[in-house]
Enzyme design. Structure first.
Site, PDB file in Angstrom:
ATOM      1  CB  SER A 147       2.719 -42.573 -13.505  1.00 48.54           C
ATOM      2  OG  SER A 147       2.263 -42.455 -12.169  1.00 48.54           O
ATOM      3  CG  HIS A 148       3.985 -37.230 -10.615  1.00 40.69           C
ATOM      4  ND1 HIS A 148       3.239 -36.903 -11.730  1.00 40.69           N
ATOM      5  CD2 HIS A 148       4.598 -36.092 -10.228  1.00 40.69           C
ATOM      6  CE1 HIS A 148       3.392 -35.620 -12.000  1.00 40.69           C
ATOM      7  NE2 HIS A 148       4.217 -35.102 -11.100  1.00 40.69           N
ATOM      8  CB  VAL A 149       3.756 -43.588  -8.593  1.00 38.02           C
ATOM      9  CG1 VAL A 149       4.115 -44.832  -7.799  1.00 38.02           C
ATOM     10  CG2 VAL A 149       3.256 -42.477  -7.681  1.00 38.02           C
ATOM     11  CG  ASP A 155       0.621 -39.142 -12.829  1.00 43.43           C
ATOM     12  OD1 ASP A 155       1.242 -38.182 -13.341  1.00 43.43           O
ATOM     13  OD2 ASP A 155       1.127 -39.869 -11.954  1.00 43.43           O
TER      14      ASP A 155
END
Length: 91
Positions: free
Chosen positions: A9-11, A66
């Protein structure tokens, strides 16, 4: 042959949270994650993804991601790995 799960995920908090939840329902499955950049920013890191892929105990890994750029880094990391990686529907 064992099957594991990789979450990208980017987060970072999302990448950490999903395996926490999944480990409650599938405690015997190797679940690793990579989230955010090396500088703790929003984004993905080829190095983090490669490390998470290597840390997964499974021979075959189902990889969930994502956004498209996460898939791009995931594809590059899988090229350097001896594991079989199957790309799943985005998170």
């Amino acid at each position: 042959m064992s099957i594991g799960i990789l979450i990208v995920s980017h987060v970072e908090q999302i990448a950490q949270g999903v395996p926490t939840l999944l480990s409650q329902v599938a405690p015997d499955i190797s679940i690793t994650f990579a989230g955010g950049t090396a500088g703790q920013e929003i984004g993905t890191s080829l190095e983090k993804i490669s490390n998470a892929l290597d840390a997964n105990r499974a021979e075959e890994v189902l990889a969930f991601y994502d956004l498209g750029s996460a898939k791009m880094n995931l594809e590059m990391a899988s090229e350097f790995s001896s594991k079989r990686v199957t790309f799943m529907i985005p998170l």
